[in-house]
Write an enzyme that holds these catalytic residues in place. Sequence first.
Site, PDB file in Angstrom:
ATOM      1  N   HIS A  61       0.871  -1.183   0.000  1.00 25.63           N
ATOM      2  CA  HIS A  61       0.000   0.000   0.000  1.00 25.63           C
ATOM      3  C   HIS A  61       0.901   1.223   0.000  1.00 25.63           C
ATOM      4  CE1 HIS A  61      -3.534  -2.527   0.908  1.00 25.63           C
ATOM      5  NE2 HIS A  61      -2.667  -3.245   1.594  1.00 25.63           N
ATOM      6  N   ASP A 151      -8.672  -5.452  -2.377  1.00 30.93           N
ATOM      7  CA  ASP A 151      -7.979  -5.619  -1.098  1.00 30.93           C
ATOM      8  C   ASP A 151      -8.324  -4.540  -0.073  1.00 30.93           C
ATOM      9  OD1 ASP A 151      -6.055  -7.058   0.585  1.00 30.93           O
ATOM     10  OD2 ASP A 151      -5.022  -5.139   0.549  1.00 30.93           O
ATOM     11  N   ASP A 303       2.624  -6.944   2.194  1.00 33.58           N
ATOM     12  CA  ASP A 303       1.439  -6.200   2.674  1.00 33.58           C
ATOM     13  C   ASP A 303       1.880  -4.961   3.456  1.00 33.58           C
ATOM     14  OD1 ASP A 303      -1.158  -5.408   3.034  1.00 33.58           O
ATOM     15  OD2 ASP A 303      -1.718  -7.012   4.416  1.00 33.58           O
ATOM     16  N   HIS A 307       0.658   3.521   8.201  1.00 32.14           N
ATOM     17  CA  HIS A 307      -0.407   4.346   8.782  1.00 32.14           C
ATOM     18  C   HIS A 307       0.241   5.459   9.581  1.00 32.14           C
ATOM     19  CE1 HIS A 307      -3.899   1.949   7.720  1.00 32.14           C
ATOM     20  NE2 HIS A 307      -3.272   0.854   8.115  1.00 32.14           N
ATOM     21  N   GLY A 322      -2.816  -2.889  10.032  1.00 36.02           N
ATOM     22  CA  GLY A 322      -1.720  -2.821   9.060  1.00 36.02           C
ATOM     23  C   GLY A 322      -0.393  -2.489   9.703  1.00 36.02           C
TER      24      GLY A 322
END
Length: 421
Positions: A61, A151, A303, A307, A322
């Site tokens: 991400h 996802d 993955d 954050h 996450g």
Amino acid sequence: MLLIKNGRVIDPASGTDARMDVLLDGDRIAAVGPNLTAASAEIVDAGAWVVAPGFIDLHCHLREPGDETSETIASGTRAAARGGFTAVCPMPNTRPVNDSAAVTRFILDRAAAAGAVRIWPIGAVSAGSRGEQLAEIAGMKEAGIVAVSDDGHPVASAKLLRQAMEYCAPLGLPVIDHCEEPSLFAGAVMREGPSSARLGLSGMPAATESIAVARDIQVAGLTQARLHVAHLSAANSLEMVREAKRRGLGVTCEVTPHHFTLTDEDVHYDTRFKVNPPIGSREDREALVAGLADGTVDAIATDHAPHEAPRKEVEFDRASFGMTGFETALALALSELYHSGRVGLARVVELFTTGPACVLGKTRRLARGEPADLTLFSLDHAWTFHAADSASLSRNSPFDGRAFRGAPMMTIVVGRIVFRR
Ligand code: DOR
Ligand code: ZN
């Protein structure tokens, strides 16, 4: 030109594991062999290192567009380069969602301007990842996506998954599913078990994932199309993938470093350990390691989910799911899988290179004419990961302060050194 001398060259595609040289000329590999010379080349002494094809991360991400305080394409790809990755696949759960050719093109334009490594974007399955109708998949394919996924959420229904798989098969795009049964997930913050009971945190059972894996494998049987299970975390799910492969279905899966390293006993109340799917039991971890060793697992994927602090520095129940992962992935694989004697080195390299390439229908080889993307790493380099020193804009790693043996030493993308330790 760049001449990499005397490295231990491991090329899973050809079964090579030998001390050799690699010569790069521009964006291509010019030669692989013993005693290469090139008068004008810059020399890299790789005598203490492994020389591998460039690592690929199937699942990350990068948060751009929409959440640039957590990560940008520039910062995320810098972190990827430090982790030895030469190509990364960002998931479409940005703001806006990557569900159109316009967003895909924006991401690729940003990558061309500011990206340290290659970006192979993943498009949404459904418009807005809302699970209602299919996204603009053909347009995104034309713009450059390599797969589709909703996802963050599972593909909402068996019907939508069937449609996506039938639509994507002729386009050569795998459908990647975040496997989760929403009714069991709802309200839970970690894996259900003795640890969640002791902590008083609401848990979801392993079946939250494996029920969805079972559904998806049935749909793969129906469509005979490609299904890839994201961040597989439970022993039961793995057993179903193993059986599906035995039956000859086009089912593949990835496992993250945190799922093969940690167990639910590590969670406590530390929000850096809050991730979805949640960290499983000891038995799950052992099963995942066995699957990584025996070929049931196709790829290690990070993955990487940055954050910003306000989303993590809150009560466990309210924190985002996450953790970051680029910079610790290889070191965790080396310590947990290789140095522990449970997975051979060539197999570890395969899980970062030909394995993920194959999921995307690509090849990865160290051979003349191939792209000049290489990952050079040390098996023994001693170092400590400090999240504060990371290239990521976010600090949410459960491995902050962990000491490692083994590390990426140099990352080469399109013939250019993008990271040097
Ligand atoms: O832990 C997770 N974080 N799991 C997901 O599926 C999404 C990801 C995110 O985007 O933060
Ligand atoms: Zn996910």
